[in-house]
Design a protein around this motif. Structure first.
Motif, PDB file in Angstrom:
ATOM      1  N   LYS A  51      50.411 -24.535 185.890  1.00  0.00           N
ATOM      2  CA  LYS A  51      51.748 -23.721 185.975  1.00  0.00           C
ATOM      3  C   LYS A  51      52.610 -24.880 185.709  1.00  0.00           C
ATOM      4  O   LYS A  51      53.899 -24.326 184.999  1.00  0.00           O
ATOM      5  N   THR A  52      52.581 -26.223 186.232  1.00  0.00           N
ATOM      6  CA  THR A  52      53.465 -27.186 185.958  1.00  0.00           C
ATOM      7  C   THR A  52      53.595 -27.788 184.676  1.00  0.00           C
ATOM      8  O   THR A  52      54.520 -28.549 184.330  1.00  0.00           O
ATOM      9  N   ASP A 118      52.818 -33.370 189.527  1.00  0.00           N
ATOM     10  CA  ASP A 118      53.752 -32.484 189.161  1.00  0.00           C
ATOM     11  C   ASP A 118      54.007 -32.518 187.608  1.00  0.00           C
ATOM     12  O   ASP A 118      54.557 -33.555 187.145  1.00  0.00           O
ATOM     13  N   ASN A 120      55.653 -31.202 185.466  1.00  0.00           N
ATOM     14  CA  ASN A 120      57.171 -31.469 185.129  1.00  0.00           C
ATOM     15  C   ASN A 120      57.590 -32.914 184.870  1.00  0.00           C
ATOM     16  O   ASN A 120      58.591 -33.401 184.206  1.00  0.00           O
TER      17      ASN A 120
END
Length: 273
Positions: A51-52, A118, A120
């Motif tokens: 998802k990240t 993460d 991101n």
């Protein structure tokens, strides 16, 4: 690294011609980025991991360590073009080496499959590389980093091992045993990875310094594993890391000569070699 940025033809928009990969409002790159995820029985965690991940990456290479759950099926559902590679040996080091061999990108990013990283943050790693670093090393203890997953004993052990590496090899690391890193593919030719366990991350950190590669630390936040239990054993794996450190020959004199002969990378963000 001449392929980092290529100017578009006159009058063309680089983001429309495909010359660059748009990463943010102020950054675009030419090199393809591969993300390597070693995984064994991480089906429940993969949705959080994928998802990240940014949609501009070139490929995801998932190294499956003979999972008995739906790890592979979940990965293919989440990222249809995922390149699933079967791990023949055992251990995290073996899985990463297998994944690196399967990568086709110029930049390789290592990401754990437990949901602690993460995705991101990948933009920060890639930014450091295209700005001149050879190896972008994640650090939970650099200014801006953090961890939700380390006990006091593990922090103490990491600090002690990090101190030994810094003194023995002339590095200036703030974190040693962390698996979120990124590097140019050419680095693999200079560090010759040959270990199979969790100590692979320490070995990489030592050998990039010994090879005289430009390292930049990237502040990173480590979150708690979402599902399941880690295979990491602090005492056992700590001693394995220590054996790796003691087994590597120091070349501080050569590093000092190299430092005087060539300018250091100055990016203002924890450059360590």
């Amino acid at each position: 690294m001449s392929s980092v940025l290529r100017p578009p033809a006159s009058g063309q928009d680089p983001l429309l011609t495909g010359t660059y990969r748009p990463i943010s409002s102020h950054l675009a790159i030419a090199p393809p980025v591969s993300v390597v995820i070693p995984a064994m029985n991480e089906a429940e965690n993969l949705p959080y991991v994928f998802k990240t991940l940014p949609d501009w990456i070139h490929e995801v290479v998932l190294v499956d360590g003979n999972s008995t759950d739906d790890t592979v099926e979940v990965a293919r559902e989440l990222w249809p073009k995922v390149n699933v590679v079967e791990q023949r040996g055992k251990g995290k080091g073996d899985a990463l080496i297998t994944g690196f061999e399967a990568c086709t990108g110029d930049i390789i990013v290592m990401v754990d499959a437990d949901g602690s990283a993460d995705g991101n943050e990948i933009v920060s790693y890639v930014s450091a590389l295209v700005s001149g670093a050879d190896f972008a090393k994640g650090s939970r203890f650099a200014n801006g980093g953090g961890t939700d997953d380390m006990t006091f004993i593990r922090k103490l052990g990491n600090w002690a091992l990090c101190t030994i590496v810094n003194r023995k090899f002339g590095a200036r690391y703030t974190d040693l045993c962390y698996g979120y890193n990124a590097f140019w593919r050419h680095c693999l030719d200079k560090i010759d990875l040959d270990c199979t366990g969790f100590e692979v991350e320490t070995l990489m950190n030592i050998r990039v310094v010994k090879a005289g590669l430009k390292v930049q630390e990237i502040p990173s936040h480590e979150y708690l594993r979402i599902h399941g239990a880690s295979n990491l054993r602090a005492v056992r794996d700590g001693f394995r890391v220590l054996r790796v450190i003691l087994g590597e020959r120091s070349n501080r004199r050569a590093l000092r000569r190299r430092a005087h002969q060539s300018p250091m990378l100055d990016t203002g963000r924890g450059e360590v070699s």
